[in-house]
Design a protein around this motif. Sequence first.
Motif, PDB file in Angstrom:
ATOM      1  N   LYS A  95     -39.055 -12.641 -15.492  1.00 40.54           N
ATOM      2  CA  LYS A  95     -39.961 -13.523 -16.215  1.00 40.54           C
ATOM      3  C   LYS A  95     -41.213 -12.719 -16.517  1.00 40.54           C
ATOM      4  O   LYS A  95     -41.902 -12.271 -15.596  1.00 40.54           O
ATOM      5  N   HIS A 155     -45.029 -16.804  -6.614  1.00 45.26           N
ATOM      6  CA  HIS A 155     -45.966 -17.677  -7.339  1.00 45.26           C
ATOM      7  C   HIS A 155     -46.986 -16.843  -8.119  1.00 45.26           C
ATOM      8  O   HIS A 155     -47.276 -17.119  -9.286  1.00 45.26           O
ATOM      9  N   GLN A 200     -39.243 -16.578 -11.198  1.00 42.53           N
ATOM     10  CA  GLN A 200     -38.386 -17.726 -10.917  1.00 42.53           C
ATOM     11  C   GLN A 200     -36.959 -17.258 -10.693  1.00 42.53           C
ATOM     12  O   GLN A 200     -36.455 -16.402 -11.433  1.00 42.53           O
TER      13      GLN A 200
END
Length: 343
Positions: free
Chosen positions: A12, A54, A59
Amino acid sequence: MKAGGPAGTVKKRGVTIHAVAREAGVSISTVSRIINGSAYVADDKRRAVEAAMHALGFQPNYLAKTLMTGRSMSIGVIAEDIVSPHYADVIRGIENALLDTPYNPVVNSGHWSRTYETRAIETQIYRHVDGLLLLGSTLPDDALLDVASRVPLVVFGRVVPGLEAHCLSMDQRRGAYLATRHLIELGHRTIVHVGGPALQQDALERRHGYRQALRDNDLPVRPELELTGDFIEQPAYQALLHLLDARVLFTAVFAANDQMAAGARLALHRKGLRVPDDVSLVGFDDVPASAYTIPPLTTVRQPTYHIGHALATHLLNVVQGRPSQLPAFELSLVIRESTRVLR
């Protein structure tokens, strides 16, 4: 799978599992074990990895993870009618119980049909849900035992022999008895019962409770006062309207759920009858809106939100191999302004 990364991950914004490992100060295998839940990892390392994921916007690829581990991190929920206020509040409790867990609910409706319920169950199992919650199943016991042999199963609204530890059911007969007895104690002797679907277990139990209260008070069970409303407003409205058109006399109505009580109230209104001045009205379930109708509805309370929370918590324990026991819940009569002493 992205080149250079293990199954179960995606990039990501260029972030890889390697970057997460560097940020957290752990090995790539530790990050992989946390993502896949395949082994125990010390709490401090888990917290470091979660913080790194985070911070980096990483993800996991849950589809790849499902294929690799056989777990989807999802809980299937099948209700007879997901738009019913009763089941909606149970589902709200289920969702909140899952909020701080890795699991998410996947909700379908059974539509009070064995065909549609079976289809929903097969779809959920095909999607590899980790556990299944059935809210108000219409399937026979042997079919539910077969489902339980394929996926961890918890059932609300009935007790399945052989699956008792994973079933949550309250005394619906007693709840209906309390509602009918309340009307009798107010002086009513001709009480209409608007029941649910003819073969639905809760509907049968509530009708039995209504009849037993009449018998215990030396009142006749009159078939013409027993109507069917399918647990929905419109059929209940039509059923009571037909009874009123037939000029059958009565002074009170006990509807087997609050939705049917709403339909009954409208039928009474259309015929110029007021609640409770002309006809007393009792429902069942105590859905949130029932306290805000005019007048507020006397009804039998089921703690639906807490039930949903308990069902989900128990199923999670079963899925994760922890000891668990479903709590007991009691029904109670909530007296509001829709009933009064018969003068």
